[in-house]
Design an enzyme around this catalytic site. Structure first.
Site, PDB file in Angstrom:
ATOM      1  N   ASN A   9       0.870  -1.174   0.000  1.00  8.32           N
ATOM      2  CA  ASN A   9       0.000   0.000   0.000  1.00  8.32           C
ATOM      3  C   ASN A   9       0.908   1.225   0.000  1.00  8.32           C
ATOM      4  O   ASN A   9       1.363   1.677   1.051  1.00  8.32           O
ATOM      5  CB  ASN A   9      -0.896  -0.045   1.252  1.00  8.32           C
ATOM      6  CG  ASN A   9      -1.902   1.100   1.283  1.00  8.32           C
ATOM      7  OD1 ASN A   9      -1.809   2.038   0.482  1.00  8.32           O
ATOM      8  ND2 ASN A   9      -2.839   1.037   2.203  1.00  8.32           N
ATOM      9  N   ARG A  73      -2.454  -1.943  -3.636  1.00 10.38           N
ATOM     10  CA  ARG A  73      -3.639  -1.095  -3.507  1.00 10.38           C
ATOM     11  C   ARG A  73      -3.493   0.041  -4.526  1.00 10.38           C
ATOM     12  O   ARG A  73      -2.467   0.729  -4.570  1.00 10.38           O
ATOM     13  CB  ARG A  73      -3.706  -0.511  -2.109  1.00 10.38           C
ATOM     14  CG  ARG A  73      -4.845   0.475  -1.991  1.00 10.38           C
ATOM     15  CD  ARG A  73      -4.788   1.260  -0.726  1.00 10.38           C
ATOM     16  NE  ARG A  73      -5.961   2.098  -0.610  1.00 10.38           N
ATOM     17  CZ  ARG A  73      -5.966   3.279  -0.012  1.00 10.38           C
ATOM     18  NH1 ARG A  73      -4.858   3.741   0.520  1.00 10.38           N
ATOM     19  NH2 ARG A  73      -7.062   3.991   0.058  1.00 10.38           N
ATOM     20  N   HIS A 162     -12.776   3.684  -0.552  1.00 10.79           N
ATOM     21  CA  HIS A 162     -12.824   2.710   0.561  1.00 10.79           C
ATOM     22  C   HIS A 162     -13.478   1.394   0.129  1.00 10.79           C
ATOM     23  O   HIS A 162     -13.928   0.620   0.971  1.00 10.79           O
ATOM     24  CB  HIS A 162     -13.655   3.238   1.756  1.00 10.79           C
ATOM     25  CG  HIS A 162     -13.026   4.348   2.516  1.00 10.79           C
ATOM     26  ND1 HIS A 162     -13.778   5.299   3.154  1.00 10.79           N
ATOM     27  CD2 HIS A 162     -11.734   4.655   2.778  1.00 10.79           C
ATOM     28  CE1 HIS A 162     -12.977   6.163   3.772  1.00 10.79           C
ATOM     29  NE2 HIS A 162     -11.731   5.795   3.548  1.00 10.79           N
ATOM     30  N   GLY A 194     -10.922   9.276   7.180  1.00 12.09           N
ATOM     31  CA  GLY A 194     -11.875   9.438   6.080  1.00 12.09           C
ATOM     32  C   GLY A 194     -13.109   8.608   6.431  1.00 12.09           C
ATOM     33  O   GLY A 194     -12.983   7.556   7.062  1.00 12.09           O
ATOM     34  N   ARG A 223     -12.237  16.696   6.479  1.00 11.24           N
ATOM     35  CA  ARG A 223     -12.971  16.992   5.231  1.00 11.24           C
ATOM     36  C   ARG A 223     -14.415  17.353   5.536  1.00 11.24           C
ATOM     37  O   ARG A 223     -15.035  16.772   6.431  1.00 11.24           O
ATOM     38  CB  ARG A 223     -12.934  15.786   4.292  1.00 11.24           C
ATOM     39  CG  ARG A 223     -11.590  15.568   3.654  1.00 11.24           C
ATOM     40  CD  ARG A 223     -11.555  14.295   2.846  1.00 11.24           C
ATOM     41  NE  ARG A 223     -10.477  13.437   3.303  1.00 11.24           N
ATOM     42  CZ  ARG A 223     -10.396  12.137   3.067  1.00 11.24           C
ATOM     43  NH1 ARG A 223     -11.332  11.528   2.370  1.00 11.24           N
ATOM     44  NH2 ARG A 223      -9.386  11.431   3.524  1.00 11.24           N
ATOM     45  N   ASP A 265      -9.016  14.391  15.705  1.00 12.87           N
ATOM     46  CA  ASP A 265      -8.952  13.089  16.369  1.00 12.87           C
ATOM     47  C   ASP A 265     -10.198  12.897  17.241  1.00 12.87           C
ATOM     48  O   ASP A 265     -10.469  13.693  18.137  1.00 12.87           O
ATOM     49  CB  ASP A 265      -7.680  13.010  17.220  1.00 12.87           C
ATOM     50  CG  ASP A 265      -7.428  11.594  17.688  1.00 12.87           C
ATOM     51  OD1 ASP A 265      -8.329  11.009  18.332  1.00 12.87           O
ATOM     52  OD2 ASP A 265      -6.342  11.067  17.406  1.00 12.87           O
ATOM     53  N   GLY A 313     -11.227   3.153  12.566  1.00 15.28           N
ATOM     54  CA  GLY A 313     -10.871   3.697  13.891  1.00 15.28           C
ATOM     55  C   GLY A 313     -12.039   4.141  14.759  1.00 15.28           C
ATOM     56  O   GLY A 313     -12.198   3.668  15.879  1.00 15.28           O
ATOM     57  N   ILE A 314     -12.891   5.021  14.231  1.00 15.82           N
ATOM     58  CA  ILE A 314     -14.017   5.530  15.028  1.00 15.82           C
ATOM     59  C   ILE A 314     -15.097   4.455  15.138  1.00 15.82           C
ATOM     60  O   ILE A 314     -15.649   4.213  16.217  1.00 15.82           O
ATOM     61  CB  ILE A 314     -14.595   6.822  14.389  1.00 15.82           C
ATOM     62  CG1 ILE A 314     -13.519   7.908  14.338  1.00 15.82           C
ATOM     63  CG2 ILE A 314     -15.827   7.300  15.147  1.00 15.82           C
ATOM     64  CD1 ILE A 314     -13.908   9.153  13.544  1.00 15.82           C
ATOM     65  N   GLU A 316     -14.863   1.244  15.027  1.00 14.41           N
ATOM     66  CA  GLU A 316     -14.510   0.043  15.796  1.00 14.41           C
ATOM     67  C   GLU A 316     -14.398   0.308  17.293  1.00 14.41           C
ATOM     68  O   GLU A 316     -14.428  -0.621  18.090  1.00 14.41           O
ATOM     69  CB  GLU A 316     -13.172  -0.524  15.286  1.00 14.41           C
ATOM     70  CG  GLU A 316     -13.285  -1.161  13.913  1.00 14.41           C
ATOM     71  CD  GLU A 316     -11.923  -1.452  13.278  1.00 14.41           C
ATOM     72  OE1 GLU A 316     -10.938  -1.645  14.015  1.00 14.41           O
ATOM     73  OE2 GLU A 316     -11.859  -1.476  12.033  1.00 14.41           O
ATOM     74  N   GLU A 346      -8.109  -4.080   5.016  1.00 10.26           N
ATOM     75  CA  GLU A 346      -8.035  -3.883   3.567  1.00 10.26           C
ATOM     76  C   GLU A 346      -6.914  -4.710   2.952  1.00 10.26           C
ATOM     77  O   GLU A 346      -7.061  -5.267   1.861  1.00 10.26           O
ATOM     78  CB  GLU A 346      -7.832  -2.394   3.261  1.00 10.26           C
ATOM     79  CG  GLU A 346      -9.115  -1.601   3.466  1.00 10.26           C
ATOM     80  CD  GLU A 346      -8.882  -0.124   3.694  1.00 10.26           C
ATOM     81  OE1 GLU A 346      -8.452   0.247   4.809  1.00 10.26           O
ATOM     82  OE2 GLU A 346      -9.127   0.659   2.769  1.00 10.26           O
TER      83      GLU A 346
END
Ligand code: AMP
Length: 363
Positions: A9, A73, A162, A194, A223, A265, A313-314, A316, A346
């Site tokens: 990746n 990737r 994604h 993201g 974003r 974060d 991240g968020i 899980e 991924e």
């Protein structure tokens, strides 16, 4: 037959890698080469980064001859790549052609491919595209209502990103539920730095929240997600900002960071909410609302829902958000859909898709 598949990746300043054994799919090695091309770094370019990766692989498995194939990737496959492919010169040409659609990602992905081909010219390599999973989205959902010629001339349309993550967790969900993938109505919610969602109807993605670029859709770390496009014109005309400045504001300074004025974060936002910070609270409320709104829309386009999957991240690590959505879904849908947290992987998905392709050529 046992096969070692290396996943690369390659980003603009780092290369993440994982080495898997197949058919078991077990992880042998993983690592990261960082600070490529940065001042004072010993890694000057992607070729040197890949040499470093292969050095670690060799140390682990004894010889590079044991690598059966490499899966890369690639962020943007445009309209051409609906599936992973074995890389040849025409694939490279097409990835290069798509640089204009993904100027931040495809060049680095390509550097990784070219470096691997240079060092290991006889090893089969596959490209797995982030956009490919979304290529089943129907025309009425991927077109934007701007004059048709912009699609014809410039290929402006929704692509979605994604895809490998959505694909992985949706398949994993079917496995966990013990039901066939192509019988389920699934919403996948990838919430990391993201953020994006996908509506998957009986094995086919029918819509996703990111668009022509990864800027559309949910509110993200930095974003903005969905905004009225006229805001961009207003920023240029009335605020006197340049296109580069607007680009930076919308991609790097908006989202959770822009509203909270603290951080992109999520952990930091949560800790500030607990301390009573009203900007952090607003950012959190807006974030949760954008997820909820898309879930509502996707239930209707799917015509029901069997499972809603949270990942990244968020997704899980924040059970309160997942529980909140579960409660809402239980209230409006009978029978209640399953709400699951499934860690994304991924690289494993890239490895397994690449293995399937490469295996055919090993025999
Ligand atoms: P990703 O892009 O998947 O690495 O996700 C990054 C986001 O996940 C950041 O907003 C992190 O704050 C958030 N995150 C990662 N770990 C945790 C955690 N244990 N609790 C809350 N949020 C987390």
């Amino acid at each position: 037959m046992n096969a070692q598949i290396l996943v690369i990746n390659a980003g603009s300043s780092s290369v993440k890698y994982k080495l898997f054994n197949f058919p078991s799919g077990s992880l042998i090695l993983k690592g990261l080469v960082e600070r490529i091309g940065e001042k004072g770094s010993s890694v000057k370019n992607h070729l040197q980064a890949i040499e470093k990766v292969l050095g670690s692989v060799k140390e682990k498995i004894g010889s590079l001859d044991k690598i059966s194939g490499i899966g890369h990737r690639v962020v943007h496959g445009g309209e051409k790549f609906r599936e992973p492919v074995i890389i040849d010169s025409s694939v490279i040409k097409e990835i290069r052609r798509n640089i204009k659609l993904a100027p931040l990602h495809n060049p680095a992905n390509l550097e990784g491919i070219l470096a691997c081909r240079k060092i290991l010219p006889n090893v089969k390599q596959a490209a797995v595209f982030d956009t490919a999973f979304h290529q089943t989205i129907p025309e009425y959902a991927y077109m934007y209502a701007i004059p048709w010629d912009y699609y014809r001339k410039y290929k402006i349309r929704k692509y979605g990103f994604h895809g490998t993550s959505h694909n992985y967790v949706a398949h994993k969900a079917a496995e966990i539920l013990g039901r066939p993938f192509n019988k389920l109505k699934i919403i996948t919610v990838h919430l990391g730095n993201g953020c994006s969602m996908a509506a998957i109807n009986r094995g086919r993605c029918i819509d996703t929240s990111m668009g022509f670029t990864p800027l559309q859709g949910l509110i993200m770390g930095t974003r903005c997600g969905d905004i009225d496009p006229a805001i961009v014109l207003f920023m240029a005309k009335e605020c006197g900002l340049s296109w580069d400045e607007i680009d930076k504001i919308l991609n790097k300074k908006s989202g959770l960071l822009g509203i909270s004025r603290i951080s992109n974060d999520f952990r930091e936002i949560l800790s500030q909410v607990n301390k009573g910070n009203k900007y952090a609270k607003l950012a959190l409320d807006m974030f949760a609302y954008s997820v909820k709104k898309y879930i509502g829309a996707y239930i209707l386009i799917l015509g029901g829902l069997d499972a809603c999957i949270f990942t990244a991240g968020i997704g899980e690590h924040n059970s309160w958000l997942v529980n909140k959505i579960r409660k809402d879904l239980n209230r409006i849908l009978k029978p209640a859909p399953k709400v699951l947290i499934i860690p994304t992987d991924e690289e494993k998905m890239i490895a397994s898709l690449s293995y399937k392709l490469i295996k055919k050529r090993l025999n």
